[in-house]
Scaffold this active site. Structure first.
Site, PDB file in Angstrom:
ATOM      1  N   ASP A 260       0.846  -1.194   0.000  1.00  0.00           N
ATOM      2  CA  ASP A 260       0.000   0.000   0.000  1.00  0.00           C
ATOM      3  C   ASP A 260       0.876   1.236   0.000  1.00  0.00           C
ATOM      4  OD1 ASP A 260      -2.381  -1.417   0.084  1.00  0.00           O
ATOM      5  OD2 ASP A 260      -2.306  -1.590   2.273  1.00  0.00           O
ATOM      6  N   TYR A 328       5.153  -9.114   7.418  1.00  0.00           N
ATOM      7  CA  TYR A 328       4.762  -7.725   7.668  1.00  0.00           C
ATOM      8  C   TYR A 328       4.985  -7.378   9.131  1.00  0.00           C
ATOM      9  CZ  TYR A 328       2.086  -8.065   3.296  1.00  0.00           C
ATOM     10  OH  TYR A 328       1.706  -8.236   1.996  1.00  0.00           O
ATOM     11  N   TYR A 400      -4.635  -9.738   2.353  1.00  0.00           N
ATOM     12  CA  TYR A 400      -4.868  -8.351   2.777  1.00  0.00           C
ATOM     13  C   TYR A 400      -4.678  -8.268   4.287  1.00  0.00           C
ATOM     14  CZ  TYR A 400      -6.827  -7.577  -1.852  1.00  0.00           C
ATOM     15  OH  TYR A 400      -7.006  -7.482  -3.205  1.00  0.00           O
TER      16      TYR A 400
END
Ligand SMILES: [Zn+2]
Ligand SMILES: [Zn+2]
Length: 438
Positions: A260, A328, A400
């Site tokens: 993103d 992440y 996601y």
């Protein structure tokens, strides 16, 4: 039908230049050119006619003269006949004689393009092909090449000699399309492909160009005339120095997936292939290029491991985005205080756990609405405060993560919000690792 019989018949009906006559018999002998073949056939037919000279043979000498046979013209003159003028070649309209002019025309336009291999593509009006196809059919000529190929070869050969470059049928560095009739030509340069990995250190830049949604790139009040929603992107930061060095006008970044805009890309970076469109320079020191890019983009992005790549690798890279594993780091705030035992429970729960993700609200406008199955390999919490947590998440590429945290109003099941029973929001997200799923 014998060769000479067939050639005689053809020439009786159509005037052909040496190239076009020879081409109809190009499968009969190798190691020579069509032009020489055609010339030899005409000379032999002349000698054949001379040995049995009669009115009919004189007439045939005129036919040969009409097709440009030098020997027949000389013979006719010697016998006090005026040889017939050479008529334009039925198939090529004498355009093959233009090959030299075409090369003269093209060469100056190649001067500032660096290339070793090329391919010629000749474009001719349909009638040329039709005429030859019909002639081949009428005289039952065995499958041989067509005028177009003859052009390609002749021009290609002249160009090779002139510029010391070689023809490459598979992957030429440039393709030159020529139209000998209109004298138009077009040079297409093969893209350069550079592989590398990038790190992104700002939460404000998208991976690729992002045109203004209002003006679609034309420039308007909304975007201050720039035509862009975001003024910089990873793509443009890599492009700036790269296209200067390879003398091009445009580069395209193909990433192995994307983060993103507000997510950092850390660790060893994300693999990418940078495609440079129409480079006029191909021999580039990638180490130097890497330094230049990194200097220009300092503090914003960084590239590493630059090396030459290919279209095939680009295809693999694009296809691999879904089969990568990503790590992440998320800064997550919970609506209420989160207890240690709940943390332990979540960590245990999300160990190699399959989740269902329906296309998130925030991307629903650009991605098909469907449910994707993804694996979350692990989640690891580290406490920042009563309600704040740092969570390291390892999961399938294409998962996601913001929605894995929030649950996206029930669209992602299970989720960290769901299992903890406390609404959670991802405040910050960074990508730590992108690697192949082995
Ligand atoms: Zn011809
Ligand atoms: Zn705009």
């Amino acid at each position: 039908m014998k060769l000479l019989e067939k050639a005689t018949k053809i020439l009786h009906n159509y005037s052909l230049c040496d190239y076009c006559l020879g081409r109809q018999f190009s499968n009969l002998a190798t190691g020579t050119t069509n032009r020489r073949r055609g010339m030899a056939i005409k000379e032999f037919l002349t000698m054949n006619a001379v040995t049995q000279i009669g009115d009919e043979d004189l007439l045939f000498l005129q036919t040969l003269s009409k097709s440009g046979g030098i020997l027949s013209k000389n013979t006719l003159r010697k016998k006090d006949n005026i040889p017939e003028e050479t008529a334009p070649c039925y198939i090529c309209q004498d355009t093959l004689d233009l090959a030299d002019n075409i090369v003269d025309m093209v060469v100056p336009n190649l001067e500032d393009i660096e290339f070793q291999t090329f391919l010629i593509g000749t474009v001719l009006p349909k009638e040329f092909h039709e005429r030859e196809r019909e002639l081949k059919e009428e005289f039952d000529v065995l499958p041989t090449e067509f005028l177009k190929q003859e052009f390609n070869r002749i021009i290609g050969k002249k160009l090779s000699e002139r510029l010391s470059v070689t023809t490459d049928f598979n992957s030429p560095e440039i393709v030159i399309e020529v139209n000998p009739i209109s004298s138009e030509f077009d040079v297409r340069i093969k893209s350069l492909y550079i592989y590398g990995r990038y790190m992104k250190y700002l939460r404000t830049i998208p991976q690729t160009r992002w045109p203004c949604f209002k003006c679609k790139g034309k420039g308007c009040d909304e975007c201050g005339g720039t035509g862009k929603r975001y003024q910089e992107s990873v793509e443009e930061l890599i492009e700036f120095e790269t296209i200067r060095i390879v003398d091009s006008t445009k580069g395209v970044l193909h990433g192995a997936g994307r983060e993103d805009i507000d997510a950092l890309m850390l660790g060893d970076g994300r693999p990418f292939v940078f495609e440079v469109i129409s480079p006029r320079i191909r021999s580039v020191d990638l180490e130097k290029l890497q330094k230049k890019v990194n200097k220009y983009a300092e503090g914003k992005i960084e590239v590493r491991d630059l090396r030459w790549s290919s279209k095939d690798e680009l295809r693999d890279l694009k296809g691999s985005a879904e089969t990568t594993v990503k790590k992440y780091r998320a800064k997550v705030s919970f609506e209420n205080a989160i207890e240690d035992e709940v943390v332990t429970k979540i960590e245990k729960f999300f160990t190699n756990k399959e989740i269902d993700q329906r296309t998130p609200h925030r991307v629903a406008h650009r991605r098909a609405d469907k449910i994707r199955k993804k694996i979350v390999f692990s989640v690891e919490f580290s406490r920042l405060s009563e309600k704040m947590m740092k969570i390291t998440i390892t999961c399938d590429g294409g998962c996601y993560v913001k929605e894995l945290i929030s649950g996206d109003e029930g669209r992602t099941v299970p989720s960290i919000s769901g299992i903890s029973g406390i609404n959670a929001i991802c405040e910050e997200l960074d990508v730590l690792e992108v690697r192949k799923n082995t």
